[in-house]
Design a protein around this motif. Structure first.
Motif, PDB file in Angstrom:
ATOM      1  N   TYR A   1       0.840  -1.202   0.000  1.00  0.00           N
ATOM      2  CA  TYR A   1       0.000   0.000   0.000  1.00  0.00           C
ATOM      3  C   TYR A   1       0.867   1.240   0.000  1.00  0.00           C
ATOM      4  N   MET A   2       0.558   2.182  -0.909  1.00  0.00           N
ATOM      5  CA  MET A   2       1.191   3.501  -0.893  1.00  0.00           C
ATOM      6  C   MET A   2       0.119   4.548  -1.164  1.00  0.00           C
ATOM      7  N   ASN A   3       0.074   5.608  -0.351  1.00  0.00           N
ATOM      8  CA  ASN A   3      -0.944   6.637  -0.504  1.00  0.00           C
ATOM      9  C   ASN A   3      -0.392   7.957   0.021  1.00  0.00           C
ATOM     10  N   THR A   4      -0.050   8.843  -0.891  1.00  0.00           N
ATOM     11  CA  THR A   4       0.550  10.112  -0.484  1.00  0.00           C
ATOM     12  C   THR A   4      -0.430  11.018   0.232  1.00  0.00           C
ATOM     13  N   CYS A   5      -1.732  10.717   0.137  1.00  0.00           N
ATOM     14  CA  CYS A   5      -2.749  11.536   0.808  1.00  0.00           C
ATOM     15  C   CYS A   5      -3.279  10.894   2.088  1.00  0.00           C
ATOM     16  N   ASP A   6      -2.664   9.827   2.520  1.00  0.00           N
ATOM     17  CA  ASP A   6      -3.060   9.163   3.757  1.00  0.00           C
ATOM     18  C   ASP A   6      -2.256   9.759   4.901  1.00  0.00           C
ATOM     19  N   GLN A   7      -2.928  10.503   5.777  1.00  0.00           N
ATOM     20  CA  GLN A   7      -2.240  11.172   6.877  1.00  0.00           C
ATOM     21  C   GLN A   7      -1.504  10.179   7.770  1.00  0.00           C
ATOM     22  N   ALA A   8      -2.028   8.968   7.875  1.00  0.00           N
ATOM     23  CA  ALA A   8      -1.387   7.968   8.729  1.00  0.00           C
ATOM     24  C   ALA A   8      -0.011   7.573   8.213  1.00  0.00           C
ATOM     25  N   GLN A   9       0.253   7.772   6.914  1.00  0.00           N
ATOM     26  CA  GLN A   9       1.564   7.460   6.349  1.00  0.00           C
ATOM     27  C   GLN A   9       2.436   8.702   6.219  1.00  0.00           C
ATOM     28  N   GLY A  10       1.945   9.825   6.704  1.00  0.00           N
ATOM     29  CA  GLY A  10       2.721  11.061   6.712  1.00  0.00           C
ATOM     30  C   GLY A  10       2.495  11.899   5.472  1.00  0.00           C
ATOM     31  N   TRP A  11       2.088  13.146   5.656  1.00  0.00           N
ATOM     32  CA  TRP A  11       2.002  14.093   4.539  1.00  0.00           C
ATOM     33  C   TRP A  11       3.360  14.746   4.356  1.00  0.00           C
ATOM     34  N   THR A  12       3.792  14.870   3.120  1.00  0.00           N
ATOM     35  CA  THR A  12       5.118  15.438   2.862  1.00  0.00           C
ATOM     36  C   THR A  12       5.074  16.689   2.001  1.00  0.00           C
ATOM     37  N   THR A  13       3.921  16.989   1.391  1.00  0.00           N
ATOM     38  CA  THR A  13       3.764  18.223   0.635  1.00  0.00           C
ATOM     39  C   THR A  13       2.352  18.744   0.873  1.00  0.00           C
ATOM     40  N   SER A  14       2.074  19.949   0.380  1.00  0.00           N
ATOM     41  CA  SER A  14       0.740  20.532   0.501  1.00  0.00           C
ATOM     42  C   SER A  14      -0.150  20.146  -0.673  1.00  0.00           C
ATOM     43  N   HIS A  15       0.365  19.353  -1.572  1.00  0.00           N
ATOM     44  CA  HIS A  15      -0.389  18.933  -2.763  1.00  0.00           C
ATOM     45  C   HIS A  15      -0.197  17.429  -2.957  1.00  0.00           C
TER      46      HIS A  15
END
Length: 403
Positions: A172-186
């Motif tokens: 699983y990979m999800n750049t918009c999943d807060q549980a996996q850490g947000w790294t940008t504002s977009h």
């Protein structure tokens, strides 16, 4: 071919319904988060959870760094007769200098727990599980931490099977999943993480009941960043049996960076009777608004088993389209070259490929490929056996056979 009642109404209303069902508004985006980070776990082995069966036909490719040399012959993934040229961005990643290695030379040292820890830590990951093929049964999903990378490469060296045991999604990979850490504002349009899986088999993944981002992705779910698959096999994966728009028994992808395509190269989905994927839609691949480049690959014996199509006919739960591949959204492209798509099945539309571009800007090309025996029980586009297509213009087919 007989057409189910309500099909013509389906086609007329399809674009408008998909826009509302698939689109994302600014209100859907999470608020701007601060960057997060996570430490790298040190564990790369643990209690034995693997078995040395390897399905007997793991993909070949450049092996991971390992002191052992296998004498076991393994079958090659993909279509060996496919002649499509693979560009640099679609090729396997060099893993001769891995960041971390799972296992210490034996099958027992290669565990699901070690895979979870390595994926969370990120980097270039290889396996040292001894000379024989090994199956690693996952007791939980391996999840990419968005701050770790920016590259995550998982290379099985042609001998490793990751199994969901029929109970778990595998990766699983999800750049918009807060549980996996947000790294940008977009989060829906960032160039990292960049996830590559290569020289691996993904077996018996199951995302049934997973509802994040609409579900789907029995073996692998990806939203955001960049993703590619090279020299890999996907067998017996599943996701929910019903639903008008969820899908991807093997892989579900949303929101790739700048609309860059997902590459699927020299890979097999199914490959034999009883080995294919099964889901409401997209027995192998499923996406919304994502471009694909599929090169020298094989899709067979996959099935879309939902009923009622999209939008769902009255009294039905919806689904059943895209026996092998299900794609919708607005502007996106699909290119299939040097590939074989055969013996897939859809309860509704597109036994091989279901392609709907809501705003009719999407395009599809089929080059030097064979599509055959992909029945669509409900509907398909006239003159394109196994395909339901709504896009900018009729798909371009060159040097290909559709029957």
């Amino acid at each position: 071919m007989p057409v189910k009642p309500g099909t013509f109404l389906l086609v007329i209303g399809l674009a408008a319904a998909l826009v509302s069902g698939c689109g994302r508004s600014a209100d859907d985006e999470p608020p701007t988060p601060p960057p997060t980070s996570s430490g790298s776990p040190s564990a790369i082995s643990g209690p034995a959870t693997g078995t040395n069966d390897g399905l007997g036909a793991a993909p070949t490719g450049t092996p991971s760094a390992s002191p052992s040399r296998s004498t076991t012959t393994v079958a090659r993934a993909g279509n060996p007769s496919g002649g499509a040229t693979v560009p640099a961005e679609g090729r396997a990643v060099d893993t001769s200098r891995p960041t971390r290695v799972i296992g210490t030379g034996t099958g027992a040292s290669c565990t699901g727990r070690a895979v979870v820890a390595a994926v969370a830590a990120g980097g270039v990951i290889t396996f040292n599980c001894g000379p024989d093929p090994v199956t690693i049964t996952m007791t939980e999903t391996a999840k990419v931490r968005n701050a770790n990378g920016p590259r995550i490469v998982l290379d099985g060296g042609g001998k490793v099977t990751l199994s969901g045991g029929g109970r778990h999604r595998i990766l699983y990979m999800n750049t918009c999943d807060q549980a996996q850490g947000w790294t940008t504002s977009h989060c829906d349009n960032q160039d990292h993480p960049q996830l590559t899986v290569q020289n691996l088999t993904f077996a018996d993944g199951n995302s049934t009941g997973e509802k994040t981002e609409g579900g789907g992705g029995g073996a692998i779910f990806v939203r955001g960043g960049q993703f590619k698959v090279v020299n890999s096999r996907f067998v017996r994966n599943k996701c929910d049996r019903t639903g008008p728009d969820l899908g991807g028994a093997a892989i579900r992808v949303l929101s790739q960076y700048q609309g860059k395509p997902v590459y699927v190269v020299n890979s097999t989905f199914g490959g034999a009777a009883g080995q294919g994927g099964s889901c409401s839609n997209g027995g192998a691949l499923s996406s919304i608004g994502v471009a694909w480049v599929v090169l020298n690959s094989v899709f067979s014996h996959n099935e879309a088993i939902g009923q009622g199509a999209n939008p769902a006919r009255g009294g039905t739960p919806g689904g059943g389209s895209g026996g092998a591949i299900y794609c919708d959204g607005n502007t996106f492209t699909v290119r299939i070259a040097g590939s074989i798509i055969e013996n897939n099945h859809a309860e509704e539309g597109g036994g091989a490929v279901f392609f709907v571009s809501n705003d009719r800007s999407g395009t599809m090309r089929i080059e030097s490929s064979t599509l055959r025996r992909n029945p669509s029980d409900g509907f398909e586009t006239q003159g394109l056996p196994g395909i339901f297509f709504l896009g900018a213009s009729r798909p371009t087919t060159t040097g290909s056979k559709l029957s």
